[in-house]
Design a protein around this motif. Sequence first.
Motif, PDB file in Angstrom:
ATOM      1  N   GLY A 125       0.833  -1.192   0.000  1.00 10.49           N
ATOM      2  CA  GLY A 125       0.000   0.000   0.000  1.00 10.49           C
ATOM      3  C   GLY A 125       0.866   1.240   0.000  1.00 10.49           C
ATOM      4  O   GLY A 125       2.091   1.165  -0.062  1.00 10.49           O
ATOM      5  N   GLY A 126       0.224   2.376   0.079  1.00 14.54           N
ATOM      6  CA  GLY A 126       0.945   3.641   0.121  1.00 14.54           C
ATOM      7  C   GLY A 126       1.410   3.974   1.531  1.00 14.54           C
ATOM      8  O   GLY A 126       1.193   3.198   2.468  1.00 14.54           O
ATOM      9  N   PRO A 127       2.025   5.141   1.697  1.00 11.94           N
ATOM     10  CA  PRO A 127       2.556   5.507   3.006  1.00 11.94           C
ATOM     11  C   PRO A 127       1.473   5.672   4.068  1.00 11.94           C
ATOM     12  O   PRO A 127       1.763   5.588   5.256  1.00 11.94           O
ATOM     13  N   GLU A 128       0.229   5.862   3.652  1.00 17.26           N
ATOM     14  CA  GLU A 128      -0.864   5.973   4.622  1.00 17.26           C
ATOM     15  C   GLU A 128      -1.222   4.630   5.241  1.00 17.26           C
ATOM     16  O   GLU A 128      -1.899   4.567   6.259  1.00 17.26           O
ATOM     17  N   SER A 129      -0.764   3.543   4.627  1.00 15.93           N
ATOM     18  CA  SER A 129      -1.102   2.213   5.132  1.00 15.93           C
ATOM     19  C   SER A 129       0.120   1.497   5.706  1.00 15.93           C
ATOM     20  O   SER A 129       0.132   0.282   5.810  1.00 15.93           O
ATOM     21  N   MET A 130       1.149   2.297   6.092  1.00 12.50           N
ATOM     22  CA  MET A 130       2.351   1.739   6.717  1.00 12.50           C
ATOM     23  C   MET A 130       2.767   2.619   7.897  1.00 12.50           C
ATOM     24  O   MET A 130       2.585   3.833   7.856  1.00 12.50           O
ATOM     25  N   VAL A 131       3.333   1.986   8.911  1.00 11.52           N
ATOM     26  CA  VAL A 131       3.896   2.701  10.053  1.00 11.52           C
ATOM     27  C   VAL A 131       5.309   2.156  10.260  1.00 11.52           C
ATOM     28  O   VAL A 131       5.499   0.941  10.341  1.00 11.52           O
ATOM     29  N   GLU A 149       2.918  -1.224  20.757  1.00 11.30           N
ATOM     30  CA  GLU A 149       2.508   0.011  21.429  1.00 11.30           C
ATOM     31  C   GLU A 149       3.739   0.858  21.665  1.00 11.30           C
ATOM     32  O   GLU A 149       4.786   0.354  22.061  1.00 11.30           O
ATOM     33  N   GLY A 150       3.616   2.144  21.394  1.00  6.12           N
ATOM     34  CA  GLY A 150       4.743   3.041  21.597  1.00  6.12           C
ATOM     35  C   GLY A 150       4.359   4.478  21.313  1.00  6.12           C
ATOM     36  O   GLY A 150       3.187   4.816  21.134  1.00  6.12           O
ATOM     37  N   GLN A 151       5.388   5.335  21.260  1.00  5.50           N
ATOM     38  CA  GLN A 151       5.216   6.768  21.021  1.00  5.50           C
ATOM     39  C   GLN A 151       4.929   6.996  19.539  1.00  5.50           C
ATOM     40  O   GLN A 151       5.778   6.759  18.695  1.00  5.50           O
ATOM     41  N   PHE A 152       3.743   7.483  19.238  1.00  6.15           N
ATOM     42  CA  PHE A 152       3.294   7.651  17.855  1.00  6.15           C
ATOM     43  C   PHE A 152       3.676   9.035  17.345  1.00  6.15           C
ATOM     44  O   PHE A 152       3.518  10.029  18.052  1.00  6.15           O
ATOM     45  N   ALA A 153       4.182   9.092  16.124  1.00  2.58           N
ATOM     46  CA  ALA A 153       4.536  10.374  15.510  1.00  2.58           C
ATOM     47  C   ALA A 153       3.837  10.517  14.166  1.00  2.58           C
ATOM     48  O   ALA A 153       3.830   9.588  13.360  1.00  2.58           O
ATOM     49  N   ASP A 158       8.589  13.787   6.099  1.00  2.00           N
ATOM     50  CA  ASP A 158       9.646  12.802   6.330  1.00  2.00           C
ATOM     51  C   ASP A 158      10.500  12.650   5.072  1.00  2.00           C
ATOM     52  O   ASP A 158       9.957  12.583   3.966  1.00  2.00           O
ATOM     53  N   PRO A 159      11.836  12.605   5.207  1.00  2.00           N
ATOM     54  CA  PRO A 159      12.686  12.480   4.013  1.00  2.00           C
ATOM     55  C   PRO A 159      12.463  11.193   3.223  1.00  2.00           C
ATOM     56  O   PRO A 159      12.748  11.139   2.029  1.00  2.00           O
ATOM     57  N   TYR A 160      11.938  10.140   3.868  1.00  2.00           N
ATOM     58  CA  TYR A 160      11.672   8.884   3.173  1.00  2.00           C
ATOM     59  C   TYR A 160      10.238   8.803   2.661  1.00  2.00           C
ATOM     60  O   TYR A 160       9.837   7.812   2.076  1.00  2.00           O
ATOM     61  N   GLY A 161       9.437   9.820   2.924  1.00  2.00           N
ATOM     62  CA  GLY A 161       8.060   9.825   2.455  1.00  2.00           C
ATOM     63  C   GLY A 161       7.087   9.098   3.361  1.00  2.00           C
ATOM     64  O   GLY A 161       5.951   8.858   2.993  1.00  2.00           O
ATOM     65  N   LEU A 162       7.532   8.751   4.572  1.00  2.00           N
ATOM     66  CA  LEU A 162       6.648   8.072   5.515  1.00  2.00           C
ATOM     67  C   LEU A 162       5.680   9.067   6.142  1.00  2.00           C
ATOM     68  O   LEU A 162       5.982  10.252   6.269  1.00  2.00           O
ATOM     69  N   PHE A 163       4.513   8.581   6.546  1.00  2.00           N
ATOM     70  CA  PHE A 163       3.522   9.429   7.198  1.00  2.00           C
ATOM     71  C   PHE A 163       3.480   9.210   8.700  1.00  2.00           C
ATOM     72  O   PHE A 163       3.093  10.103   9.438  1.00  2.00           O
ATOM     73  N   TYR A 164       3.863   7.982   9.157  1.00  2.00           N
ATOM     74  CA  TYR A 164       3.724   7.637  10.575  1.00  2.00           C
ATOM     75  C   TYR A 164       4.934   6.848  11.078  1.00  2.00           C
ATOM     76  O   TYR A 164       5.530   6.077  10.342  1.00  2.00           O
TER      77      TYR A 164
END
Length: 173
Positions: A125-131, A149-153, A158-164
């Motif tokens: 999927g796209g970056p919206e469907s990956m953490v 479970e952890g600290q969510f950002a 993001d330089p790699y194009g990640l959203f989460y």
Amino acid sequence: MKNIVRTSFLTAAVSLSCVVAMAQLSSPLGNTGIPMGTGAGVHSPNSPFAPLQDRADVLPWSVLTAVKTKVEKNRVLPVFPGNIQALNQKSQRIQGFMMPLDPGEKQKHFLLSSVPLTCAFCVPGGPESMVEVKTKTPVKYSLEAVVVEGQFAVLNDDPYGLFYRITDAVAVK
């Protein structure tokens, strides 16, 4: 060398998902000819893996995938609604399928996807469907869904194009 390979894989995976997003944005009305409810980020009924079971104690993917995108200077950037921005820097639980970034039975840095991998070279999927997940202690790789479970950002640029991203994560049963 291991970090170069991991970074290269991460960059390739997210870049591919951004290319797909840009193609959708540039086509008329976002229509790519792919029927809604199919394609990357959607669990295929033909998959040998079971889809994620609903759990009240985890952040649902339907919230995370509700992000919109915009193209700015040939980059796809997220536009997060207020309910997603409110999750930033708070402890969250996420359920998903592991995409290892390193070889080995145990992982400390991996991607968590809303749908299972169907092949080793396909981005589900796209970056919206990956953490992106960085754990305190290694988590055993599994083809089954895992919960961390952890600290969510929430990542605006993001330089790699990640959203989460989740850091200091621990595995939850």
